[in-house]
Design a protein around this motif. Structure first.
Motif, mmCIF file in Angstrom:
data_model
loop_
_atom_site.group_PDB
_atom_site.id
_atom_site.type_symbol
_atom_site.label_atom_id
_atom_site.label_comp_id
_atom_site.label_asym_id
_atom_site.label_seq_id
_atom_site.Cartn_x
_atom_site.Cartn_y
_atom_site.Cartn_z
ATOM 1 N N PRO A 347 38.132 39.762 29.064
ATOM 2 C CA PRO A 347 38.059 40.071 30.238
ATOM 3 C C PRO A 347 38.681 39.478 31.619
ATOM 4 C CG PRO A 347 35.717 40.748 29.240
ATOM 5 C CD PRO A 347 36.972 39.487 28.354
ATOM 6 N N SER A 348 39.430 40.115 32.122
ATOM 7 C CA SER A 348 39.869 39.131 33.508
ATOM 8 C C SER A 348 38.008 39.149 34.626
ATOM 9 C CB SER A 348 40.365 40.425 34.215
ATOM 10 O OG SER A 348 41.876 40.008 33.564
ATOM 11 N N TRP A 349 37.942 37.753 34.828
ATOM 12 C CA TRP A 349 36.728 38.056 36.231
ATOM 13 C C TRP A 349 37.413 37.060 37.634
ATOM 14 C CZ3 TRP A 349 32.600 38.821 33.358
ATOM 15 C CH2 TRP A 349 32.759 38.985 31.373
ATOM 16 N N ALA A 350 37.066 38.656 38.778
ATOM 17 C CA ALA A 350 37.398 38.591 39.569
ATOM 18 C C ALA A 350 36.271 37.736 41.010
ATOM 19 C CB ALA A 350 37.356 40.183 40.438
ATOM 20 N N VAL A 351 37.506 36.957 41.773
ATOM 21 C CA VAL A 351 36.804 35.890 42.359
ATOM 22 C C VAL A 351 36.668 36.855 43.855
ATOM 23 C CG1 VAL A 351 36.970 33.878 43.907
ATOM 24 C CG2 VAL A 351 38.203 34.069 41.833
ATOM 25 N N SER A 352 35.608 36.744 44.245
ATOM 26 C CA SER A 352 35.799 37.979 46.129
ATOM 27 C C SER A 352 36.424 37.567 46.824
ATOM 28 C CB SER A 352 34.084 37.931 45.937
ATOM 29 O OG SER A 352 33.813 36.398 46.899
ATOM 30 N N PRO A 353 36.811 38.173 47.369
ATOM 31 C CA PRO A 353 37.653 37.145 48.978
ATOM 32 C C PRO A 353 36.549 36.153 49.679
ATOM 33 C CG PRO A 353 38.001 39.592 48.908
ATOM 34 C CD PRO A 353 36.669 39.668 47.017
ATOM 35 N N ALA A 354 35.082 36.818 50.083
ATOM 36 C CA ALA A 354 34.265 35.450 49.971
ATOM 37 C C ALA A 354 34.705 34.557 49.832
ATOM 38 C CB ALA A 354 32.812 36.018 50.294
ATOM 39 N N ASP A 355 34.733 34.251 48.594
ATOM 40 C CA ASP A 355 35.191 33.280 47.911
ATOM 41 C C ASP A 355 36.099 32.726 47.969
ATOM 42 O OD1 ASP A 355 31.795 32.432 46.987
ATOM 43 O OD2 ASP A 355 32.020 33.729 45.371
ATOM 44 N N PHE A 356 37.617 33.784 47.890
ATOM 45 C CA PHE A 356 38.937 33.105 48.055
ATOM 46 C C PHE A 356 38.567 32.707 49.595
ATOM 47 C CE2 PHE A 356 43.370 34.018 49.508
ATOM 48 C CZ PHE A 356 43.432 32.927 48.223
ATOM 49 N N GLN A 357 38.234 33.069 50.571
ATOM 50 C CA GLN A 357 38.676 32.009 51.821
ATOM 51 C C GLN A 357 37.701 31.107 52.396
ATOM 52 O OE1 GLN A 357 37.537 34.729 56.290
ATOM 53 N NE2 GLN A 357 38.450 35.367 54.983
ATOM 54 N N LEU A 358 38.402 29.693 52.833
ATOM 55 C CA LEU A 358 37.424 28.925 52.088
ATOM 56 C C LEU A 358 36.952 28.561 53.881
ATOM 57 C CD1 LEU A 358 36.852 26.028 51.724
ATOM 58 C CD2 LEU A 358 38.708 25.046 51.373
ATOM 59 N N PHE A 388 35.125 30.149 41.682
ATOM 60 C CA PHE A 388 35.131 31.483 40.986
ATOM 61 C C PHE A 388 33.575 31.464 40.224
ATOM 62 C CE2 PHE A 388 35.085 31.843 35.996
ATOM 63 C CZ PHE A 388 36.056 32.930 36.460
ATOM 64 N N LEU A 389 32.701 30.385 39.322
ATOM 65 C CA LEU A 389 32.123 30.712 39.414
ATOM 66 C C LEU A 389 30.732 31.330 40.503
ATOM 67 C CD1 LEU A 389 31.984 27.089 37.680
ATOM 68 C CD2 LEU A 389 32.584 29.094 36.569
ATOM 69 N N LYS A 390 30.590 31.318 40.672
ATOM 70 C CA LYS A 390 29.208 32.028 41.781
ATOM 71 C C LYS A 390 29.247 33.737 41.520
ATOM 72 C CE LYS A 390 31.078 30.045 45.277
ATOM 73 N NZ LYS A 390 30.826 30.289 47.168
ATOM 74 N N ASN A 391 31.015 34.010 40.749
ATOM 75 C CA ASN A 391 31.091 35.382 40.585
ATOM 76 C C ASN A 391 31.089 36.141 39.319
ATOM 77 O OD1 ASN A 391 33.102 36.318 43.575
ATOM 78 N ND2 ASN A 391 33.603 34.087 42.643
ATOM 79 N N GLN A 407 29.423 39.726 33.076
ATOM 80 C CA GLN A 407 28.730 40.134 34.990
ATOM 81 C C GLN A 407 27.445 39.938 35.231
ATOM 82 O OE1 GLN A 407 29.583 44.125 34.803
ATOM 83 N NE2 GLN A 407 28.647 44.608 36.732
ATOM 84 N N LEU A 408 27.858 39.673 36.845
ATOM 85 C CA LEU A 408 25.868 39.307 37.153
ATOM 86 C C LEU A 408 25.100 41.117 36.968
ATOM 87 C CD1 LEU A 408 27.237 36.880 39.839
ATOM 88 C CD2 LEU A 408 26.073 35.825 37.973
#
Length: 467
Positions: A347-358, A388-391, A407-408
């Motif tokens: 499956p594809s696992w998404a990195v949230s916009p919150a984590d992408f924005q450093l 990535f791993l926070k997601n 999935q969390l």
């Protein structure tokens, strides 16, 4: 993930019911044990910090059971400096003394500050003379991470974590560290990668437990919290749970998708099959070593080949390469919500916009958490860190060597930014004891440990983690 012999730490920065570090299950309950993670008051990231994070990662990646009882335990972890690093607790010696240590799946050595370390700062230190079971091996130890170096002497003693006890575990008592390497209250680092990259050339704690049959399941798993986008962040926050010998079904939903490690185990490698930005597929190297990614809890961000990183930001209107101290990173409009999704063959696992924005660096521009990582040699092409791993819920399996994601659950997600008291180190009841074997790495890998690139939490000193 720092640099040297094998480079272990990684690159550049719970709900109240979960806050009890190093608690062990009672002998009558065979369930898993979990460890919470804590975090530090956020500092504004600077370009200098970003470069240290990036360069650190580039530098980094260049037994028999006494009494065996299959079990499971957990350690509550702490989130330090707004997701910059995550640490848990363990205990060493007789009587046992607790220490906070970075949890780093990007390296394979355990070390803690020694009483004779004058540069280690105000952290708990090891006094080997107070332990009746300590044995000085009189072997030198040195390791280099992207954020500095540590050196000392190898010793053996009883090490306890999450209800498990290992006799004669080899670790390093560190007497010298690069200034700023340790960030209070952290006293050292626990490497959770494979023996083949251990600078000490001895079997890591986790591998001793897994290979001895002490675990109910031959896995260890992580759930990490997010505070990077939270208001009123504290220096240390509840960081999630580290489970040894099992998984915590309350923290994930659905199935765990396992993908085998594609090579002889060194780092926890996965093969990136595809990557997309806001639903648009991105051209990246696929197949072979060009697609290898190290899954590294000791690295804060995500590093990859410059061509792939450029293609990621090409999908984001008005993005641009960073300049000056932000070289190697990209900027983009803060108003743009960016979701990056990665597949490792399942499956594809998404990195949230919150984590992408450093980091926001102007009224309208932000810096992305994906950066150029062109290290060459035998180092992995990608380093997949906590961004990535926070997601996802992440599981590391001993045999067959593989990494699983799930999935969390809503319970896990509710811990993000929830605040509360950070876990405090405690010494729980031991439910399983094994004895470590010595010089396993030398016998198995011909005496030549693999080189690492960047170690876990050592970059925490710079605000980001790159070990």
């Amino acid at each position: 993930m720092i640099t040297s012999l094998p480079i272990p730490f990684s690159l550049l920065v719970l709900l109240s019911c979960c806050l009890s570090t190093l608690s062990a299950p009672s002998p009558s309950s065979p369930g898993p044990i979990h460890i919470p993670v804590v975090r530090k008051t956020p500092q504004e990231h600077t370009g200098e910090w970003a470069q240290r994070e990036r360069e650190a990662l580039i530098v980094k990646y260049g037994g028999q059971p006494l009494s065996k009882r299959a079990s499971e335990g957990y350690n509550l972890i702490t989130n330090q400096q707004a997701d910059s690093s995550y640490f848990g607790s363990l205990a060493i010696g007789t009587p046992p003394v607790s220490f906070d240590v970075i949890l780093d799946t990007g390296s394979a050595d355990l070390w803690v500050a020694d009483t004779s370390c004058t540069a280690c700062g105000h952290v708990a230190v090891l006094d080997s003379s107070s332990s009746s079971t300590f044995k000085n091996l009189s072997e030198p130890f040195q390791i280099t991470y992207g954020s500095g170096q540590a050196a000392g002497t190898l010793g053996q003693d009883v090490v306890q974590m999450a209800g498990f006890s290992v006799s004669n575990q080899v670790f390093a008592a560190v007497t010298q560290v690069t200034q700023g390497l340790l960030n209070s209250p952290v006293s050292g680092l626990l490497g959770l990668a494979w023996e083949s990259i251990a600078s000490s050339q001895h079997m890591p704690l986790w591998q001793t437990l897994a290979s001895s049959g002490a675990w109910q399941e031959n896995v260890m798993s992580f759930q990490l919290t997010r505070y990077i986008n939270a208001t009123n962040q504290q220096e240390l926050e509840p960081g999630g749970t580290f489970t040894m010998g099992g998984t915590n079904s309350s923290l994930y939903t659905g199935d765990i998708d396992y993908q085998n490690v594609p090579t002889t185990p060194t780092y926890w490698l996965q093969n990136i099959g595809s990557l997309s930005v806001n639903g648009n597929q991105v051209t990246i190297p696929t197949g072979g070593t060009n697609a290898y990614a190290a899954i590294d809890t000791g690295t804060t961000l995500v590093g990859g080949p410059s061509s792939a990183i450029a293609n990621i930001f090409a999908q984001i209107p008005n993005s641009a390469p960073g300049t000056g101290s932000w070289q190697g990173y990209y900027t983009y409009p803060c108003s743009t919500a960016v979701t990056v999704s990665i597949s490792f063959g399942g499956p594809s696992w998404a990195v949230s916009p919150a984590d992408f924005q450093l980091q926001q660096i102007s009224s309208s521009q932000c810096v992305g958490a994906f950066f150029n990582l062109d290290v060459g040699g035998s180092a992995p092409a990608w380093i997949i860190g906590d961004t990535f791993l926070k997601n996802v819920y992440t599981v590391f399996r001993y045999n067959p060597a593989s990494v699983g994601f799930a999935q969390l659950s809503s319970t896990a997600v509710a811990m993000n930014g929830a605040g509360g008291a950070a876990p405090s180190p405690t010494i729980g009841q031991v439910s399983s004891t094994v004895t470590a074997t010595s010089n396993g790495a030398l016998a198995k890998f011909g005496g030549v440990p693999a080189k690492g690139l960047i170690g876990a939490g050592l970059a925490a000193l710079a605000g980001a983690m790159v070990l």
